[in-house]
Design a protein around this motif. Structure first.
Motif, PDB file in Angstrom:
ATOM      1  N   GLY A 422      26.092  25.905  41.004  1.00  0.00           N
ATOM      2  CA  GLY A 422      26.716  26.443  39.791  1.00  0.00           C
ATOM      3  C   GLY A 422      26.259  27.869  39.542  1.00  0.00           C
ATOM      4  O   GLY A 422      25.074  28.111  39.300  1.00  0.00           O
ATOM      5  N   GLN A 423      27.168  28.832  39.609  1.00  0.00           N
ATOM      6  CA  GLN A 423      26.801  30.242  39.503  1.00  0.00           C
ATOM      7  C   GLN A 423      27.744  30.990  38.554  1.00  0.00           C
ATOM      8  O   GLN A 423      28.919  30.653  38.437  1.00  0.00           O
ATOM      9  CB  GLN A 423      26.880  30.916  40.879  1.00  0.00           C
ATOM     10  N   ARG A 435      23.746  34.493  37.090  1.00  0.00           N
ATOM     11  CA  ARG A 435      22.986  33.270  36.829  1.00  0.00           C
ATOM     12  C   ARG A 435      23.225  32.301  37.978  1.00  0.00           C
ATOM     13  O   ARG A 435      24.365  32.118  38.420  1.00  0.00           O
ATOM     14  CB  ARG A 435      23.417  32.596  35.518  1.00  0.00           C
ATOM     15  N   THR A 436      22.176  31.688  38.488  1.00  0.00           N
ATOM     16  CA  THR A 436      22.278  30.732  39.588  1.00  0.00           C
ATOM     17  C   THR A 436      21.645  29.399  39.194  1.00  0.00           C
ATOM     18  O   THR A 436      20.902  29.310  38.208  1.00  0.00           O
ATOM     19  CB  THR A 436      21.587  31.275  40.854  1.00  0.00           C
ATOM     20  N   ASN A 437      21.980  28.370  39.967  1.00  0.00           N
ATOM     21  CA  ASN A 437      21.413  27.031  39.761  1.00  0.00           C
ATOM     22  C   ASN A 437      21.625  26.508  38.338  1.00  0.00           C
ATOM     23  O   ASN A 437      20.760  25.834  37.761  1.00  0.00           O
ATOM     24  CB  ASN A 437      19.913  27.040  40.095  1.00  0.00           C
ATOM     25  N   VAL A 438      22.793  26.809  37.791  1.00  0.00           N
ATOM     26  CA  VAL A 438      23.068  26.473  36.399  1.00  0.00           C
ATOM     27  C   VAL A 438      23.269  24.968  36.202  1.00  0.00           C
ATOM     28  O   VAL A 438      22.985  24.435  35.123  1.00  0.00           O
ATOM     29  CB  VAL A 438      24.292  27.263  35.894  1.00  0.00           C
ATOM     30  N   LYS A 439      23.757  24.269  37.226  1.00  0.00           N
ATOM     31  CA  LYS A 439      23.957  22.819  37.086  1.00  0.00           C
ATOM     32  C   LYS A 439      22.635  22.105  36.845  1.00  0.00           C
ATOM     33  O   LYS A 439      22.537  21.232  35.976  1.00  0.00           O
ATOM     34  CB  LYS A 439      24.624  22.260  38.354  1.00  0.00           C
ATOM     35  N   PRO A 442      20.436  24.250  32.938  1.00  0.00           N
ATOM     36  CA  PRO A 442      21.386  24.854  32.003  1.00  0.00           C
ATOM     37  C   PRO A 442      20.847  26.098  31.308  1.00  0.00           C
ATOM     38  O   PRO A 442      21.623  26.897  30.764  1.00  0.00           O
ATOM     39  CB  PRO A 442      21.643  23.738  30.988  1.00  0.00           C
ATOM     40  N   ASP A 443      19.528  26.260  31.327  1.00  0.00           N
ATOM     41  CA  ASP A 443      18.913  27.431  30.709  1.00  0.00           C
ATOM     42  C   ASP A 443      18.460  28.464  31.740  1.00  0.00           C
ATOM     43  O   ASP A 443      17.624  29.326  31.441  1.00  0.00           O
ATOM     44  CB  ASP A 443      17.714  26.998  29.859  1.00  0.00           C
ATOM     45  N   PHE A 490      30.235  22.915  34.773  1.00  0.00           N
ATOM     46  CA  PHE A 490      28.772  22.953  34.815  1.00  0.00           C
ATOM     47  C   PHE A 490      28.185  23.742  33.651  1.00  0.00           C
ATOM     48  O   PHE A 490      26.976  23.982  33.610  1.00  0.00           O
ATOM     49  CB  PHE A 490      28.296  23.549  36.147  1.00  0.00           C
ATOM     50  N   LEU A 491      29.022  24.139  32.720  1.00  0.00           N
ATOM     51  CA  LEU A 491      28.531  24.895  31.574  1.00  0.00           C
ATOM     52  C   LEU A 491      28.539  24.030  30.316  1.00  0.00           C
ATOM     53  O   LEU A 491      29.377  23.136  30.185  1.00  0.00           O
ATOM     54  CB  LEU A 491      29.399  26.137  31.337  1.00  0.00           C
TER      55      LEU A 491
END
Length: 491
Positions: A422-423, A435-439, A442-443, A490-491
């Motif tokens: 998730g990017q 932003r990377t690794n959002v999945k 989340p922060d 993923f957000l």
């Protein structure tokens, strides 16, 4: 009712559609050819600094046209990039946001990717509305025949090529598709994902991955035929070649031209895709072969007397790949930019883009306009005197025509990619947020880069620019819409 419209200094008359009233477009609207490479990195052609791989025809295209240096794909992998190109939407609004596979690799399991939905408005629909004959030749990846994603249901009058991206992993497939009908080729099925044992493999073992009919050759044949058949009327030809996406496969004559020029070792398939005895030579050959096809298109257009009435554009769907025997570092494929395919860093999303239109686009010109492939819909709408409202794009036609004062600019470009953890990315002027690794997190924090002084995204300035972080957060809230597919949210 007759309506007069003034467009870039030329008057057209609308009577059940529009027709030129002078000879400026040779009594007709300009043809448009959009050539799309597959996994070609920012700097893998000579015009963008490549010095190991020969691309004379693309270099000529740049010399005779305009080269963009800050042009972006919509997202860093195949299917969604193509969807965004076709529909004028960015990653927060697009219907297709990832490579959602529906089948397998054997012919019996050919199902394609998630199809575009019924009612989608594409670039091809736009051009049909303007009276153009529309053709697609190459790799589609947005739905099989018999689905809502068939090119025939998405604005194309004619298509030929690969519908399923998995079938595109072999350049010697058993068949291609022509207007929803199977075109059987003189090839046997090759399991391109079968690796070889480095301790046992012989030179003959590599021959298993070679076939008789090279798919891109057939594509060029059909593309030239489409041009021939429509030379008397305006046409739009979308040419998404599957080159140089792995597997590493190319005609022997093109490979032989490079053997001995590189320090290379056999590739046995340890990183997926077909083993190859001369991987670097073959990769270079695939790009040179692609270049040769561009040369054939240019030659055909000139031979038919259509040169000055045809716009030819060239770009790529995402950055260089990281597998299949490809060595991006060896070829300096992304000119030092950070990241590759599947990354929202510059190396994954900044693409070569060249546009040529003799007499209209200044030869040898360049542009640093921050633009994206989802701008194509708006650009062709302006070109053909139409209005489009439901798009994230902005026409770059004024830039092509040298009318810089008329060029509107994006406040920012928004990138949302559900794969690889998730990017998110936002290009805002000289600034870039990632932003990377959002999945998983989340922060996960924003990384902030100043591209004018740090094009390779090496120094994170987020701690000293909380104002930008706040702006990026606000942009995400504004631009993100939930997808119909749960995996893409993923957000």
């Amino acid at each position: 009712m007759k309506k007069l419209v003034v467009f870039v200094g030329i008057t057209f008359q609308f009577v059940f559609g529009w027709m030129p009233v002078n000879n400026c477009f040779a009594q007709r609207k300009p043809n448009v050819i959009y050539i799309y490479a597959d996994d070609l990195g920012y700097a893998e052609i000579g015009a963008y600094g490549q010095d190991k791989i020969k691309t004379p025809h693309l270099d000529r295209l740049a010399k005779e046209g305009m080269k963009f240096t800050e042009h972006y794909t919509g997202t860093p992998v195949c299917a969604p990039a193509r969807a965004m190109l076709m529909t004028g939407k960015h990653g927060g609004h697009a219907y297709i946001r990832g490579n959602h596979e529906l089948g397998g690799f054997p012919d019996s399991e050919e199902r394609g990717q998630m199809p575009l939905k019924e009612g989608t408005f594409t670039v091809a629909h736009l051009m049909q509305q303007a009276g153009y004959k529309t053709g697609l030749v190459g790799k589609w990846g947005l739905g099989m025949n018999g689905t809502s994603g068939s090119p025939l249901k998405q604005g194309f009058d004619y298509y030929y090529g690969l519908l399923d991206q998995k079938q595109a992993h072999s350049f010697y497939p058993t068949h291609l598709w022509e207007n929803d009908q199977k075109d059987t080729l003189d090839n046997t099925f090759i399991n391109v994902h079968r690796a070889l044992d480095p301790k046992k493999a012989t030179a003959k073992d590599f021959d298993y991955y070679k076939g008789k009919v090279y798919a891109p050759e057939k594509m060029t044949e059909k593309a030239l035929s489409f041009i021939d058949q429509n030379k008397e009327k305006p046409f739009f030809l979308y040419l998404p070649y599957p080159l140089p996406h792995v597997s590493l496969q190319a005609p022997d004559a093109f490979v032989q031209a490079y053997i001995g020029k590189f320090e290379e070792q056999p590739y046995y398939g340890q990183q997926g895709y077909a083993p190859n005895q001369h991987p670097y030579s073959t990769y270079a050959a695939m790009i040179t072969f692609l270049d040769a096809q561009v040369g054939m298109i240019l030659e055909k257009i000139k031979a038919l007397g259509l040169d000055e009435n045809t716009i030819i554009m060239f770009s790529s769907d995402n950055g260089t790949t990281f597998n299949g025997g490809v060595n991006a570092a060896y070829f300096n494929s992304v000119a030092g930019l950070r990241g590759l395919k599947t990354d929202v860093y510059e190396g994954g999303i900044r693409e070569p883009f060249i546009a040529r239109w003799p007499g209209k686009i200044k030869a040898g010109s360049g542009s640093s306009l921050i633009s994206a492939q989802f701008d194509l819909l708006a650009t062709l709408a302006e070109l053909t005197g139409q209005k489009v409202e439901n798009t994230d794009g902005i026409s770059f036609l004024p830039t092509l025509l040298g009318k810089l004062k008329q060029q509107k600019k994006h406040k920012y470009l928004y990138f949302e990619f559900p794969e690889k953890g998730g990017q998110l990315a936002i290009r805002m002027g000289d600034w870039k947020g990632v932003r990377t690794n959002v999945k998983k997190d989340p922060d996960s924090p924003w990384q902030v880069y100043h591209l004018k002084t740090d094009r390779n995204e090496t120094k994170d300035l987020s701690k000293s620019h909380p104002d930008l972080v706040a702006q990026f957060d606000a942009i995400v809230k504004k631009e993100h819409q939930d997808s119909h597919l749960k995996d893409w949210n993923f957000l």
